[in-house]
Design a protein around this motif. Structure first.
Motif, PDB file in Angstrom:
ATOM      1  N   LEU A   3      13.661  71.445   5.385  1.00 19.92           N
ATOM      2  CA  LEU A   3      14.095  70.409   6.326  1.00 19.92           C
ATOM      3  C   LEU A   3      13.956  69.085   5.604  1.00 19.92           C
ATOM      4  O   LEU A   3      12.908  68.808   5.009  1.00 19.92           O
ATOM      5  CB  LEU A   3      13.207  70.416   7.573  1.00 19.92           C
ATOM      6  CG  LEU A   3      13.403  69.207   8.489  1.00 19.92           C
ATOM      7  CD1 LEU A   3      14.592  69.434   9.395  1.00 19.92           C
ATOM      8  CD2 LEU A   3      12.152  68.914   9.275  1.00 19.92           C
ATOM      9  N   ALA A   4      14.999  68.254   5.643  1.00 23.76           N
ATOM     10  CA  ALA A   4      14.982  67.030   4.861  1.00 23.76           C
ATOM     11  C   ALA A   4      15.592  65.878   5.643  1.00 23.76           C
ATOM     12  O   ALA A   4      16.290  66.095   6.637  1.00 23.76           O
ATOM     13  CB  ALA A   4      15.744  67.246   3.557  1.00 23.76           C
ATOM     14  N   ILE A   5      15.304  64.658   5.181  1.00 27.45           N
ATOM     15  CA  ILE A   5      15.913  63.475   5.793  1.00 27.45           C
ATOM     16  C   ILE A   5      16.443  62.563   4.696  1.00 27.45           C
ATOM     17  O   ILE A   5      15.965  62.577   3.553  1.00 27.45           O
ATOM     18  CB  ILE A   5      14.910  62.672   6.668  1.00 27.45           C
ATOM     19  CG1 ILE A   5      13.692  62.222   5.842  1.00 27.45           C
ATOM     20  CG2 ILE A   5      14.465  63.487   7.873  1.00 27.45           C
ATOM     21  CD1 ILE A   5      12.778  61.239   6.585  1.00 27.45           C
ATOM     22  N   ALA A   6      17.456  61.755   5.040  1.00 27.71           N
ATOM     23  CA  ALA A   6      17.980  60.689   4.186  1.00 27.71           C
ATOM     24  C   ALA A   6      18.791  59.759   5.062  1.00 27.71           C
ATOM     25  O   ALA A   6      19.511  60.221   5.948  1.00 27.71           O
ATOM     26  CB  ALA A   6      18.851  61.254   3.064  1.00 27.71           C
ATOM     27  N   GLU A   7      18.664  58.460   4.809  1.00 29.97           N
ATOM     28  CA  GLU A   7      19.351  57.452   5.636  1.00 29.97           C
ATOM     29  C   GLU A   7      19.063  57.736   7.118  1.00 29.97           C
ATOM     30  O   GLU A   7      17.910  57.882   7.484  1.00 29.97           O
ATOM     31  CB  GLU A   7      20.862  57.458   5.349  1.00 29.97           C
ATOM     32  CG  GLU A   7      21.218  57.383   3.867  1.00 29.97           C
ATOM     33  CD  GLU A   7      21.030  55.999   3.263  1.00 29.97           C
ATOM     34  OE1 GLU A   7      20.714  55.052   4.009  1.00 29.97           O
ATOM     35  OE2 GLU A   7      21.163  55.860   2.016  1.00 29.97           O
ATOM     36  N   ARG A   8      20.120  57.865   7.931  1.00 30.66           N
ATOM     37  CA  ARG A   8      19.904  58.105   9.363  1.00 30.66           C
ATOM     38  C   ARG A   8      20.229  59.555   9.717  1.00 30.66           C
ATOM     39  O   ARG A   8      20.674  59.851  10.814  1.00 30.66           O
ATOM     40  CB  ARG A   8      20.772  57.143  10.194  1.00 30.66           C
ATOM     41  CG  ARG A   8      20.440  55.674  10.000  1.00 30.66           C
ATOM     42  CD  ARG A   8      19.070  55.311  10.580  1.00 30.66           C
ATOM     43  NE  ARG A   8      18.985  55.572  12.006  1.00 30.66           N
ATOM     44  CZ  ARG A   8      19.390  54.728  12.952  1.00 30.66           C
ATOM     45  NH1 ARG A   8      19.901  53.559  12.612  1.00 30.66           N
ATOM     46  NH2 ARG A   8      19.274  55.038  14.228  1.00 30.66           N
ATOM     47  N   GLN A   9      20.036  60.472   8.732  1.00 29.28           N
ATOM     48  CA  GLN A   9      20.405  61.863   8.945  1.00 29.28           C
ATOM     49  C   GLN A   9      19.245  62.799   8.634  1.00 29.28           C
ATOM     50  O   GLN A   9      18.348  62.457   7.873  1.00 29.28           O
ATOM     51  CB  GLN A   9      21.565  62.252   8.023  1.00 29.28           C
ATOM     52  CG  GLN A   9      22.780  61.386   8.168  1.00 29.28           C
ATOM     53  CD  GLN A   9      23.749  61.650   7.045  1.00 29.28           C
ATOM     54  OE1 GLN A   9      24.552  62.565   7.122  1.00 29.28           O
ATOM     55  NE2 GLN A   9      23.652  60.894   5.983  1.00 29.28           N
ATOM     56  N   THR A  10      19.308  63.976   9.219  1.00 31.37           N
ATOM     57  CA  THR A  10      18.384  65.035   8.854  1.00 31.37           C
ATOM     58  C   THR A  10      19.206  66.311   8.694  1.00 31.37           C
ATOM     59  O   THR A  10      20.329  66.397   9.178  1.00 31.37           O
ATOM     60  CB  THR A  10      17.254  65.178   9.901  1.00 31.37           C
ATOM     61  OG1 THR A  10      16.293  66.127   9.434  1.00 31.37           O
ATOM     62  CG2 THR A  10      17.777  65.631  11.250  1.00 31.37           C
ATOM     63  N   ALA A  11      18.668  67.295   7.971  1.00 29.76           N
ATOM     64  CA  ALA A  11      19.411  68.526   7.707  1.00 29.76           C
ATOM     65  C   ALA A  11      18.469  69.584   7.179  1.00 29.76           C
ATOM     66  O   ALA A  11      17.352  69.276   6.748  1.00 29.76           O
ATOM     67  CB  ALA A  11      20.517  68.275   6.672  1.00 29.76           C
ATOM     68  N   ILE A  12      18.931  70.837   7.236  1.00 31.04           N
ATOM     69  CA  ILE A  12      18.211  71.953   6.621  1.00 31.04           C
ATOM     70  C   ILE A  12      19.071  72.497   5.503  1.00 31.04           C
ATOM     71  O   ILE A  12      20.270  72.709   5.693  1.00 31.04           O
ATOM     72  CB  ILE A  12      17.911  73.046   7.666  1.00 31.04           C
ATOM     73  CG1 ILE A  12      16.895  72.518   8.683  1.00 31.04           C
ATOM     74  CG2 ILE A  12      17.383  74.314   6.995  1.00 31.04           C
ATOM     75  CD1 ILE A  12      16.718  73.400   9.901  1.00 31.04           C
ATOM     76  N   TYR A  13      18.474  72.696   4.306  1.00 33.48           N
ATOM     77  CA  TYR A  13      19.193  73.319   3.190  1.00 33.48           C
ATOM     78  C   TYR A  13      19.182  74.837   3.411  1.00 33.48           C
ATOM     79  O   TYR A  13      18.132  75.455   3.275  1.00 33.48           O
ATOM     80  CB  TYR A  13      18.503  73.028   1.859  1.00 33.48           C
ATOM     81  CG  TYR A  13      18.625  71.605   1.354  1.00 33.48           C
ATOM     82  CD1 TYR A  13      17.754  70.605   1.779  1.00 33.48           C
ATOM     83  CD2 TYR A  13      19.596  71.253   0.421  1.00 33.48           C
ATOM     84  CE1 TYR A  13      17.856  69.302   1.300  1.00 33.48           C
ATOM     85  CE2 TYR A  13      19.704  69.950  -0.064  1.00 33.48           C
ATOM     86  CZ  TYR A  13      18.832  68.987   0.388  1.00 33.48           C
ATOM     87  OH  TYR A  13      18.930  67.702  -0.098  1.00 33.48           O
ATOM     88  N   PRO A  14      20.323  75.470   3.730  1.00 34.37           N
ATOM     89  CA  PRO A  14      20.307  76.918   3.994  1.00 34.37           C
ATOM     90  C   PRO A  14      20.038  77.755   2.737  1.00 34.37           C
ATOM     91  O   PRO A  14      19.492  78.838   2.839  1.00 34.37           O
ATOM     92  CB  PRO A  14      21.713  77.216   4.541  1.00 34.37           C
ATOM     93  CG  PRO A  14      22.247  75.881   4.948  1.00 34.37           C
ATOM     94  CD  PRO A  14      21.631  74.899   4.007  1.00 34.37           C
TER      95      PRO A  14
END
Lengths: 306, 225
Positions: B163-174
């Motif tokens: 689970l990661a964040i950058a700028e105003r976003q978050t995401a999961i690297y599948p």
């Protein structure tokens, strides 16, 4: 069904068909052969549809043994071909008797050879394609994106031909020539300073050794690229210019979306000549019209099948 | 202003807005569905982005001009459609907040660790785009207190499930891949599986909430590493 046993797999031999289409909205790379034209000829020599799976052999160094008599075709990079030690012609179809060994030596020019079997090399499709994508772990013989390994078996059909055949020599590309790649200008080109676009076409670029199936990286006088904020879908051949000013041309294993500004697109059939260039080869680029590129591509699809 | 631009010899880019907004991903997904239904026989791939839609088309059946003529009336219908207040499906995803960058992010943002986790797991995110790698969903709506630029130099390998964040976003690297975002934790679930139908559980416009779990629960849910 007839098959080839893999004695030596080579450093990077990958099963590839026409690519994985219809899944880019989920981030799945299209993959597919790096040299469309050479792969299409390999299938054509055996009367296969263009979509049939072939083996893309990077560098060479492959040895295969026929389990039964079979026909195969080989095109692409100039790799020495030997059947039980006897030299054979590249860009041809040839017959192996049961027990005969095909040795594919290291490339003298070009980087990727294409081996086809009658009716295509068999494997179960993953998301509609057997195209092998190492990074994403999709496709290949087992569906998990693994490269060819010792002991693998390449299975094809058992159809036959009365005699061998070759691609007429005027149709065989010269991979040793200096490559001039044709570019359709577009994308974010209008946001580049005019002098920057001119500089791209005027200077020769070196093909970096950092290049791979995902992208061909160019080295030269750094360009000044505009900023672009929002990622959009990208296509193969897109010339992206990241902040360091060294362009990257997206190749078969490209990502589906990109955020770097795009100066234009290399003609899809010229990407094959790019894929056959060794590191540090000088490249030049020349502008071409979109319609001219489309006419040529339509001709390609008419001849080899969509 | 909507623009139709060539994207190489076999694709067309629909630029639908200059800036993304909260409702745009769902609207772009609706447009993609319409185009798939009406023009699917001419299209190979539709790739929704933040502000537009890329159409990979079959050049042996159509070209830019012909496709543009077919798309224009569909675009007019799309523009005339009221902006439906789409709820989007809600996904609640467990996270073991154990990431390599957790302490550094907390310090950079001037937050206690517990507050960082509370802020990240307290918000609801929207799937704005899917791309970069299979199943990588860009989730918009990250709290401004956690906004940090990407790493100056990306990591060569980020573990799968990060689970990661950058700028105003978050995401999961599948999948394990290179990555320049800041790592906060691990998700035990697989967010892309080619053998599953659908391969990716998240769709454009879906809503996502994260909830914190411990290592034991992470392993019980199938997490590795």
């Amino acid at each position: 069904m007839s098959g080839l046993r893999v004695i030596k797999p080579g450093p990077l031999s990958l099963l590839q068909d026409a690519g994985r289409h219809g899944w880019q909205h989920l981030g799945v790379s299209p993959a597919g052969p790096m040299d469309l034209l050479a792969a299409a000829w390999a299938n054509r020599l055996l009367g296969n549809p263009r979509q049939c799976a072939v083996l893309e052999i990077a560098q060479g160094g492959v040895e295969l043994e026929a389990e039964e008599a079979l026909w195969l075709a080989f095109t692409g990079a100039d790799m020495p071909l030997l059947v039980d030690g006897e030299p054979r012609l590249n860009w041809s179809r040839l017959h192996l008797a049961a027990g005969q060994r095909l040795q594919i030596g290291y490339a003298r020019s070009g980087q990727r050879g294409y081996l086809a079997l009658v009716d295509g090399i068999r494997a179960d499709a993953v998301l509609g394609s057997v195209a092998c994508q190492l990074r994403e772990g999709l496709g290949g013989l087992e569906g998990d994106g693994a490269r060819l390994a010792v002991g693998d078996r390449l299975a094809g059909g058992s159809g036959g031909f009365p005699r061998g055949a070759s691609v007429p020599w005027p149709w065989q590309p010269d991979y040793q020539a200096e490559q001039v790649l044709r570019v359709m200008i577009g994308g974010d080109a209008a946001t580049f300073a005019e002098a920057q676009t001119r500089a791209f076409f005027e200077q020769p670029w070196l093909l970096s050794s950092q290049s791979d199936r995902m992208g061909a990286r160019l080295q030269g006088d750094a360009m000044v690229a505009p900023q672009r904020q929002w990622s959009q879908g990208v296509v193969s051949g897109a010339i992206q210019v990241p902040p360091d000013g060294q362009p990257i041309i997206l190749m078969a294993d490209r990502q589906t979306m990109g955020g770097y500004p795009v100066l234009g697109w290399v003609h899809p059939l010229d990407l094959g000549r790019l894929a056959q260039c060794p590191a540090n080869r000088l490249l030049r680029f020349v502008a071409m019209g979109l319609e001219e590129a489309q006419d040529e591509l339509r001709e390609f699809y008419r001849f080899f099948g969509r | 202003m909507i623009r139709l631009e060539p994207a190489g010899a076999e694709a067309l880019l629909l630029v639908l807005a200059d800036e993304p907004d909260a409702g745009l991903p769902v609207r772009i997904a609706m447009l993609a569905d319409t185009l798939r239904q009406q023009l699917g026989h001419l299209l190979l791939d539709l790739v929704p982005g933040w502000t537009g839609l890329l159409l990979h088309y079959d050049l042996s059946r159509t070209d830019h001009q012909r496709l543009a003529l077919l798309i224009e009336p569909l675009l007019e219908d799309w523009l005339a459609q009221p902006v439906a207040a789409q709820a989007g499906r809600l996904h609640e995803i467990p996270i073991w907040y154990c990431g390599e960058d957790l302490a550094w992010v907390a310090e950079s943002c001037g937050l206690a660790l517990a507050d960082l986790v509370a802020i990240h797991s307290g918000a609801e995110y929207r799937v704005g785009a899917i791309g970069f790698s299979p199943g990588f969903a860009y989730l918009g709506g990250l709290d401004s207190r956690l906004a940090l630029p990407r790493r100056a130099s990306p990591r060569v390998r980020v573990p799968a499930g990060s689970l990661a964040i950058a700028e105003r976003q978050t995401a999961i690297y599948p999948q394990a891949s290179p990555g320049g975002w800041h790592l906060l934790g691990l998700c035990p679930w697989s967010l892309f599986d080619a053998r599953r139908e659908p391969p990716c559980p998240l769709a454009l416009g879906d809503r996502v909430r994260f909830f914190a779990i411990d290592e034991e629960r992470y392993r019980a849910e199938g997490g590795e590493a």
